[in-house]
Design an enzyme around this catalytic site. Structure first.
Site, PDB file in Angstrom:
ATOM      1  N   LYS A  29       2.466  11.739   0.448  1.00 25.38           N
ATOM      2  CA  LYS A  29       3.172  10.541   0.903  1.00 25.38           C
ATOM      3  C   LYS A  29       2.931   9.370  -0.040  1.00 25.38           C
ATOM      4  O   LYS A  29       3.855   8.613  -0.351  1.00 25.38           O
ATOM      5  CB  LYS A  29       2.703  10.176   2.314  1.00 25.38           C
ATOM      6  N   ASN A  30       1.687   9.205  -0.491  1.00 26.02           N
ATOM      7  CA  ASN A  30       1.343   8.060  -1.326  1.00 26.02           C
ATOM      8  C   ASN A  30       1.865   8.161  -2.754  1.00 26.02           C
ATOM      9  O   ASN A  30       1.653   7.250  -3.551  1.00 26.02           O
ATOM     10  CB  ASN A  30      -0.180   7.868  -1.356  1.00 26.02           C
ATOM     11  N   ARG A 103       5.862  -0.972   3.178  1.00 24.43           N
ATOM     12  CA  ARG A 103       5.488  -1.972   2.181  1.00 24.43           C
ATOM     13  C   ARG A 103       6.093  -1.644   0.810  1.00 24.43           C
ATOM     14  O   ARG A 103       5.781  -2.287  -0.190  1.00 24.43           O
ATOM     15  CB  ARG A 103       3.954  -2.033   2.072  1.00 24.43           C
ATOM     16  N   CYS A 127       0.706  -0.328   7.969  1.00 23.77           N
ATOM     17  CA  CYS A 127      -0.300  -0.136   9.009  1.00 23.77           C
ATOM     18  C   CYS A 127      -1.254  -1.323   9.082  1.00 23.77           C
ATOM     19  O   CYS A 127      -1.615  -1.914   8.070  1.00 23.77           O
ATOM     20  CB  CYS A 127      -1.095   1.145   8.741  1.00 23.77           C
ATOM     21  N   ASP A 318      -8.819   7.150   3.563  1.00 20.73           N
ATOM     22  CA  ASP A 318      -7.928   7.859   4.493  1.00 20.73           C
ATOM     23  C   ASP A 318      -8.534   9.157   5.008  1.00 20.73           C
ATOM     24  O   ASP A 318      -7.992   9.762   5.931  1.00 20.73           O
ATOM     25  CB  ASP A 318      -6.583   8.158   3.817  1.00 20.73           C
ATOM     26  N   VAL A 340     -13.200  -0.111   1.670  1.00 18.24           N
ATOM     27  CA  VAL A 340     -11.850  -0.307   1.133  1.00 18.24           C
ATOM     28  C   VAL A 340     -11.027  -1.242   2.018  1.00 18.24           C
ATOM     29  O   VAL A 340     -10.414  -2.193   1.554  1.00 18.24           O
ATOM     30  CB  VAL A 340     -11.139   1.049   0.951  1.00 18.24           C
TER      31      VAL A 340
END
EC number: 2.5.1.7
Length: 443
Positions: A29-30, A103, A127, A318, A340
């Protein structure tokens, strides 16, 4: 995008049953959303493969279409074809409608400045896991020669009257988003750009690979310095996305928490080595194969661990949320120091309501003080286990926290009601179908 039907936004889970079976993980996804934005840099056709069917891909596809780009998504094949031969300015209201879901729009800045001479960035969503300011992004664009008008009533208007030019840029923190912004904005800038303090996550390196295929000149030094030599033009690319290491680790954590056995097809060892070390310390077993990784709970007690999240190659932020659920079942005291995001432990409150023993602290409970020291953020967690979990009504707070709550519901005794699960669709492809395939009792 269509609104979510509240009736379909709730998952009823009866937990206490080990998950077992095989599921498949596709592209990260990233990465995939950023690679789709990169296609806007070239007036031609780009093909991205191994793309998951997740909401973020839908959002970026819609944003590209708003700008006159032709996007063809083949979800079953996992292929997205993007024809950016023609680009146009999108209607401000239409962009604003989509921006609350992602974003990503801020990363359109560089490509739109090259193609259209201006860009409009609406208010950004994402988020709620802590402060995610776009100051790094805007500072980068200014240093490259952009004029940023933050007074625009509906958002931010960005222009480049004299074009973009190379610059020396330093990031005080290795921000993934700001690194992506610099890459996408500097590849066509006149001259050389030096970015120090850059993020070097695998997803960043895959974006560098895509840009190199397009004709960019980019080198990455071992000291987190990325050097970009601007070129006159770029061409379309064909690329296969790297697998999603976050989703793979999430399913691994689910196997551990539920005493299960899950084969994650598509998972790869190199980008998960830090996670695999911690997984083994806790007491989980794994078997690395050519096509994926099998994760399972071997029986007996799980062991407590101390974890400190960090930028790559450290333990990924994550990864910690789903793994915390597994740590509630470990025998002893575990410590997680989050460095983070300052507000990432909000997801633990429902776990406590389910029976977990978790204490949050403002102090740095890690090997070194972090940037959140003395800033009054509860960014360290102490988990004492094992504690049996009981089913509850849970509201999903964010993407990763939501999947963690789903793991908790599957681990718990009795029924749970997980509300707002559509948020999980942002990053977990077909997760309901995968749960069914693993034997979960869901409705």
């Amino acid at each position: 995008m269509a609104t979510v039907d509240p009736q379909n936004d709730v998952l009823h889970v009866v937990g206490g049953k080990p998950l077992g079976g095989s599921i498949h993980v596709r592209g990260a996804k990233n990465f995939v959303s950023k690679a789709m934005v990169a296609a806007l840099l070239a007036p031609g056709v780009s093909v991205l493969k191994n793309v998951p069917e997740i909401r973020d891909v839908q959002v970026v596809s819609d944003l590209l279409r708003l700008h006159g780009v032709k996007v063809n998504v083949q979800p079953k094949e996992g292929v997205v074809t993007i024809d950016a031969s023609t680009v146009e300015l999108a209607d401000v209201a239409d962009v604003d409608t989509l921006s609350g879901s992602s974003r990503i729009p801020i990363l359109f800045s560089g490509p739109l400045l090259y193609r259209m001479g201006e860009a409009f960035i609406p208010a950004l969503g994402g988020c709620r896991i802590g402060s995610r300011p776009i100051d790094f992004h805007l500072d980068t664009l200014r240093k490259l020669g952009a004029k940023v008008d933050k007074e625009h009533e509906a958002g931010i208007h960005i222009t480049a009257p004299n074009g973009l030019h190379g610059a020396k840029i330093h990031l005080p923190y290795p921000s993934v988003g700001a690194t992506e912004q610099t890459l996408l904005a500097a590849v066509l800038a006149e001259g050389k750009t030096e970015l120090s303090g850059a993020a070097t996550e695998p997803e960043i390196m895959d974006l560098v690979a895509v840009l190199q295929k397009m004709g960019a000149q980019i080198s990455v030094d071992v000291d987190r310095t990325i050097r970009i030599e601007g070129v006159k033009k770029l061409k379309g690319y064909t690329h296969t996305a790297l697998p999603d290491r976050i989703e793979a680790a999430s399913w691994a954590s689910a196997a551990l928490a539920t005493h299960g056995d899950i084969y994650v097809e598509g998972a790869q060892q190199p980008d998960m080595m830090t996670f695999l070390n911690v997984f083994r310390k806790i007491g989980g077993e794994f078997d690395i194969r050519d096509e994926g990784i099998r994760f399972w709970h071997p029986g007996g007690d799980l062991h407590p661990v101390a974890i400190e999240t960090d930028v790559h190659p450290g333990f990924m932020t994550d990864w910690q949320q789903p793994l915390v659920v597994a740590l509630t079942q470990a025998k002893g005291l575990s410590i997680v120091h989050e460095t983070v995001y300052e507000n990432r432990f909000g997801f633990t409150r429902p776990l406590v309501q389910m029976g977990a023993t978790i204490q949050l602290y403002r102090e740095c409970l890690g090997s070194l003080p972090c940037r959140f020291q003395q800033r009054n953020f509860e960014h360290s967690a102490v988990i004492f286990g094992p504690t049996p979990l009981q089913g509850q009504i849970i509201d999903v707070p964010d993407l990763r926290g939501g999947f963690s709550h789903l793991i908790a519901a599957l681990t718990a005794t009795g029924p749970s009601e997980v509300r707002g699960i559509s948020l999980i669709d942002r990053g977990y492809e077909d997760f309901r179908e995968k749960l069914v395939a693993l034997g979960a009792n869901i409705d």
